[in-house]
Design a protein around this motif. Structure first.
Motif, PDB file in Angstrom:
ATOM      1  N   GLY A 140     -17.985  -4.362 -14.814  1.00  7.20           N
ATOM      2  CA  GLY A 140     -17.092  -4.519 -13.677  1.00  7.20           C
ATOM      3  C   GLY A 140     -17.103  -5.957 -13.207  1.00  7.20           C
ATOM      4  O   GLY A 140     -18.009  -6.723 -13.552  1.00  7.20           O
ATOM      5  N   THR A 141     -16.104  -6.324 -12.416  1.00  6.54           N
ATOM      6  CA  THR A 141     -15.969  -7.702 -11.937  1.00  6.54           C
ATOM      7  C   THR A 141     -15.465  -7.704 -10.494  1.00  6.54           C
ATOM      8  O   THR A 141     -14.603  -6.891 -10.134  1.00  6.54           O
ATOM      9  CB  THR A 141     -14.968  -8.487 -12.813  1.00  6.54           C
ATOM     10  N   VAL A 142     -16.018  -8.595  -9.692  1.00  3.79           N
ATOM     11  CA  VAL A 142     -15.542  -8.818  -8.329  1.00  3.79           C
ATOM     12  C   VAL A 142     -14.887 -10.194  -8.285  1.00  3.79           C
ATOM     13  O   VAL A 142     -15.458 -11.182  -8.760  1.00  3.79           O
ATOM     14  CB  VAL A 142     -16.684  -8.698  -7.307  1.00  3.79           C
ATOM     15  N   VAL A 143     -13.684 -10.251  -7.696  1.00  8.65           N
ATOM     16  CA  VAL A 143     -12.839 -11.441  -7.727  1.00  8.65           C
ATOM     17  C   VAL A 143     -12.594 -11.930  -6.298  1.00  8.65           C
ATOM     18  O   VAL A 143     -12.119 -11.176  -5.445  1.00  8.65           O
ATOM     19  CB  VAL A 143     -11.495 -11.132  -8.413  1.00  8.65           C
ATOM     20  N   SER A 144     -12.892 -13.196  -6.059  1.00 10.27           N
ATOM     21  CA  SER A 144     -12.790 -13.749  -4.710  1.00 10.27           C
ATOM     22  C   SER A 144     -11.387 -13.643  -4.120  1.00 10.27           C
ATOM     23  O   SER A 144     -11.218 -13.316  -2.945  1.00 10.27           O
ATOM     24  CB  SER A 144     -13.226 -15.218  -4.716  1.00 10.27           C
ATOM     25  N   GLY A 145     -10.372 -13.933  -4.932  1.00  9.14           N
ATOM     26  CA  GLY A 145      -9.015 -13.925  -4.415  1.00  9.14           C
ATOM     27  C   GLY A 145      -8.542 -12.556  -3.985  1.00  9.14           C
ATOM     28  O   GLY A 145      -7.638 -12.440  -3.153  1.00  9.14           O
ATOM     29  N   VAL A 146      -9.147 -11.510  -4.541  1.00  8.03           N
ATOM     30  CA  VAL A 146      -8.845 -10.140  -4.135  1.00  8.03           C
ATOM     31  C   VAL A 146      -9.589  -9.799  -2.843  1.00  8.03           C
ATOM     32  O   VAL A 146      -9.027  -9.226  -1.905  1.00  8.03           O
ATOM     33  CB  VAL A 146      -9.233  -9.150  -5.246  1.00  8.03           C
ATOM     34  N   GLU A 147     -10.854 -10.188  -2.789  1.00  8.79           N
ATOM     35  CA  GLU A 147     -11.725  -9.801  -1.682  1.00  8.79           C
ATOM     36  C   GLU A 147     -11.611 -10.733  -0.479  1.00  8.79           C
ATOM     37  O   GLU A 147     -12.034 -10.375   0.620  1.00  8.79           O
ATOM     38  CB  GLU A 147     -13.184  -9.771  -2.149  1.00  8.79           C
ATOM     39  N   ALA A 160     -20.735  -7.804  -3.981  1.00  5.12           N
ATOM     40  CA  ALA A 160     -20.865  -7.436  -5.394  1.00  5.12           C
ATOM     41  C   ALA A 160     -22.066  -6.521  -5.605  1.00  5.12           C
ATOM     42  O   ALA A 160     -21.964  -5.508  -6.322  1.00  5.12           O
ATOM     43  CB  ALA A 160     -20.998  -8.698  -6.248  1.00  5.12           C
ATOM     44  N   LEU A 161     -23.185  -6.840  -5.018  1.00  3.40           N
ATOM     45  CA  LEU A 161     -24.376  -5.998  -5.167  1.00  3.40           C
ATOM     46  C   LEU A 161     -24.104  -4.585  -4.663  1.00  3.40           C
ATOM     47  O   LEU A 161     -24.469  -3.592  -5.318  1.00  3.40           O
ATOM     48  CB  LEU A 161     -25.551  -6.611  -4.410  1.00  3.40           C
ATOM     49  N   HIS A 162     -23.453  -4.476  -3.520  1.00  5.10           N
ATOM     50  CA  HIS A 162     -23.154  -3.156  -2.956  1.00  5.10           C
ATOM     51  C   HIS A 162     -22.183  -2.388  -3.846  1.00  5.10           C
ATOM     52  O   HIS A 162     -22.386  -1.199  -4.123  1.00  5.10           O
ATOM     53  CB  HIS A 162     -22.571  -3.327  -1.552  1.00  5.10           C
ATOM     54  N   ARG A 163     -21.144  -3.049  -4.287  1.00  3.52           N
ATOM     55  CA  ARG A 163     -20.127  -2.378  -5.095  1.00  3.52           C
ATOM     56  C   ARG A 163     -20.691  -1.929  -6.451  1.00  3.52           C
ATOM     57  O   ARG A 163     -20.360  -0.860  -6.944  1.00  3.52           O
ATOM     58  CB  ARG A 163     -18.927  -3.291  -5.301  1.00  3.52           C
ATOM     59  N   PHE A 164     -21.526  -2.781  -7.045  1.00  2.00           N
ATOM     60  CA  PHE A 164     -22.090  -2.435  -8.348  1.00  2.00           C
ATOM     61  C   PHE A 164     -23.313  -1.517  -8.226  1.00  2.00           C
ATOM     62  O   PHE A 164     -23.789  -1.005  -9.232  1.00  2.00           O
ATOM     63  CB  PHE A 164     -22.503  -3.704  -9.097  1.00  2.00           C
TER      64      PHE A 164
END
Length: 211
Positions: A140-147, A160-164
């Motif tokens: 999975g990936t977390v993207v700054s422009g989305v968040e 990211a830690l929470h989501r993953f």
């Protein structure tokens, strides 16, 4: 502080400069005069392209940024910037040598492999379209422009830690930018500044990752 003796279960990677080779020049060369490309890509960013792109990485859309580009740099450069964003896949010439193999080896060895990137929500899709193998290499990936959160701020790593579903002291993070490495370390993640895939393997081995 990260726990030096804790078992590593997951490895988190920045994208550009770590997993993917990002080159602004690669998207401009051959489309514009060499002297203009040299000016846009100069280290001191005289045309502001890196700054405008950074704003997009932080969550602004092209439609919000482009009027400022035209006001500050003129219509010609605004048109070039819009074209650059539209052809952003050209700025991603390859994966960083050895990284496809490293990510694959981590997955095969049972480690979680994740992405954490400062990247615009309008151009991030190019990464997975051009390099579809990323779908199987990353969990999975977390993207700054989305968040609308971004490195090196603590809340982005924590998101990211929470989501993953990860514990910071069980993670290792790689980034090619020193301040982003420091940001990860400040939330308890062991982190290394990336230089090559070979060095990353050595860094991972130093904290007990066996491939």
């Amino acid at each position: 502080m990260a726990c030096a003796s804790c078992l590593v279960t997951d490895v988190i990677f920045d994208f550009c400069g770590v997993v993917l080779d990002w080159q602004c020049r690669a998207a401009l060369a051959g489309h514009y005069p060499p002297e203009l490309v040299d000016r846009i890509c100069a280290d001191d960013d005289p045309c502001g392209f890196f700054d405008y792109e950074d704003r997009m990485d932080h969550g602004e859309l092209l439609a919000q940024v482009l009027p400022d580009v035209e006001r500050e740099q003129g219509k010609e450069l605004a048109d070039v910037f819009a074209d650059y964003i539209a052809r952003y896949n050209d700025a991603l010439p390859r994966m960083i040598p050895g990284m496809e193999e490293l990510l694959g080896d981590l997955r095969k060895a049972g480690y979680g492999v994740w992405g954490l990137t400062n990247w615009s929500c309008e151009t991030f899709h190019f990464a997975f379209e051009k390099f579809p193998q990323l779908e199987r290499l990353l969990n999975g990936t977390v993207v700054s422009g989305v968040e609308k959160k971004f490195k090196p701020n603590a809340d982005f790593y924590e998101l990211a830690l929470h989501r993953f579903g990860l514990k910071p002291d069980a993670c290792v993070f790689f980034d090619d930018t020193a301040k982003n490495v420091t940001g990860a370390q400040q939330v308890g993640i062991r982190a290394f500044r990336f230089s090559t895939a070979e060095q990353a393997r050595r860094d991972l081995a130093s904290v007990g990752v066996r491939l």
